[in-house]
Write a protein that holds these residues in place. Structure first.
Motif, mmCIF file in Angstrom:
data_model
loop_
_atom_site.group_PDB
_atom_site.id
_atom_site.type_symbol
_atom_site.label_atom_id
_atom_site.label_comp_id
_atom_site.label_asym_id
_atom_site.label_seq_id
_atom_site.Cartn_x
_atom_site.Cartn_y
_atom_site.Cartn_z
ATOM 1 N N SER A 1 0.824 -1.212 0.000
ATOM 2 C CA SER A 1 0.000 0.000 0.000
ATOM 3 C C SER A 1 0.855 1.257 0.000
ATOM 4 N N THR A 2 1.968 1.158 0.695
ATOM 5 C CA THR A 2 2.865 2.314 0.736
ATOM 6 C C THR A 2 3.460 2.570 -0.638
ATOM 7 N N LYS B 1 1.032 4.022 -2.920
ATOM 8 C CA LYS B 1 0.760 5.428 -2.656
ATOM 9 C C LYS B 1 1.720 6.341 -3.412
ATOM 10 N N ASN C 1 -5.104 15.371 -1.715
ATOM 11 C CA ASN C 1 -4.361 14.539 -0.781
ATOM 12 C C ASN C 1 -3.842 15.318 0.413
ATOM 13 N N ASN D 1 -9.085 3.950 3.670
ATOM 14 C CA ASN D 1 -7.724 3.747 3.204
ATOM 15 C C ASN D 1 -7.681 2.566 2.274
ATOM 16 N N SER E 1 -4.566 6.712 -4.786
ATOM 17 C CA SER E 1 -4.558 6.266 -3.407
ATOM 18 C C SER E 1 -5.389 7.284 -2.663
ATOM 19 N N ASP F 1 -3.100 10.295 4.385
ATOM 20 C CA ASP F 1 -1.670 10.444 4.269
ATOM 21 C C ASP F 1 -1.046 10.581 5.634
#
Length: 331
Positions: free
Chosen positions: A95-96, A99, A195, A263, A283, A287
């Motif tokens: 997921s990171t 992103k 974001n 998320n 994404s 954050d």
DNA sequence: GCGATAATAT
DNA sequence: CATATTATCG
């Protein structure tokens, strides 16, 4: 394959607040025959960039800073400079990675970075320069010289498409036709704004303020936001489409996209780099800005030396063209 | 399908 | 009232 054919002289800018690791990176990069410039301070690095953007081929930036937010830095860099930016972090969660990749990173390196990985990063420079045309790279002896033309790297869409200042759209009016066309750059700025606010705080007016694009109206942002959310919904919950209703697994996040901080982008098609677009899925705004909840719009545009003034592309009547691959590509 | 605009909702 | 969100139009 061969190991002696990567281009030497690639000018790499490395940013990492950890000076020790900065040294490690520098050493590794020098072993790759690259020219290295290092900064352990984001702001200084940005200043350097603004003054030397023509002399940087690639940026490698850590994303874990004590005060700065890696995602914002990335967005800042990718939207204002057309320089491939590689992100590195010790955290390599999917997921990171997602992103950062969806926000413009050319690559994601997990620390500790191996020299083998650095030997290949030059490909991002070429990929960006060559752009749409990805010809079969024979990987042989044609990689010896980089076309360091001062204006070489920056020319993705220069024609009659977008006229911008270093990759950032700052004004729209010029080509006053009729309908606004949301180009990649403009959309990026939009996404960056969304974001940086949170999902729940991203409203047209604030987005508009952050984007700082002259003559862009709140209504236009609102309209785009509407579509953005719509498409976001569609890709967020992919079950849909006449098949099994999926009665198991996921606890079904029924809370809307805006309600809380949703998320995890479970499914999604990310992008198709070369061709034309890259944005297909985003994404979520969740954050990790240092503080956490409150927005910080006042200082968002920390860097940015001066004011600007450029144009933008309006579309008059012909729209059935090959525009709009923004977030649709049809089945 | 896109973006603008009208209609509602907060 | 201003602005946000949704629906509809061209």
């Amino acid at each position: 394959m061969d190991q002696e054919l990567w281009p030497s002289g690639l000018r790499v800018l490395v940013i990492d607040n950890n000076s020790s690791y900065l040294s490690v990176m520098e050493e590794l990069l020098i072993k790759c025959s690259y020219k290295v410039t290092t900064y352990n301070n984001v702001r200084e690095a940005m200043s350097f960039l603004y003054g030397n953007k023509q002399t940087v081929d690639l940026i490698i930036c850590d994303v874990c800073f004590p005060t700065e937010d890696g995602l914002l830095i990335l967005q800042e860099v990718t939207s204002k400079f057309d320089i491939p930016t590689v992100v590195m972090s010790s955290n390599g969660d999917t997921s990171t990675v997602m992103k950062y990749i969806t926000n413009g990173a050319s690559d994601f390196l997990i620390k500790p970075v191996r020299i083998e990985e650095l030997k290949n990063i030059w490909q991002h420079v070429f990929r960006k320069q060559i752009g749409v045309e990805h010809r079969k790279c024979n990987s042989s002896q044609q990689v010896d010289q980089l076309s360091y033309g001062t204006t070489g790297i920056t020319e993705a869409t220069m024609d009659s498409e977008i006229r911008e200042n270093n990759g950032t759209v700052t004004d729209i009016r010029d080509l006053r036709k009729s309908r606004l066309s949301w180009t990649i750059q403009l959309h990026r700025q939009f996404i960056a704004a969304v974001n940086s606010l949170g999902a729940d705080k991203a409203v047209p007016k604030k987005i508009l303020e952050i984007m700082k694009v002259k003559h862009l109206t709140r209504e236009q942002v609102a309209s785009h936001l509407q579509k953005y959310r719509l498409h976001l919904r569609n890709s967020t919950q992919t079950l849909h489409k006449g098949g099994a209703p999926s009665s198991s697994s996921h606890p079904n996040n029924e809370s809307s996209i805006l309600g809380t901080q949703v998320n995890s982008p479970p499914n999604s098609l990310y992008f198709d780099q070369d061709g034309c677009m890259e944005i297909t899925d985003y994404s979520l705004p969740k954050d990790d800005i240092s503080s956490g909840s409150d927005c910080m719009l006042g200082e968002l545009n920390s860097y940015s030396p001066e004011c600007f003034q450029d144009d933008f592309r309006w579309d008059s009547e012909k729209q059935g063209s090959e525009t709009t691959y923004l977030w649709n590509f049809e089945a």
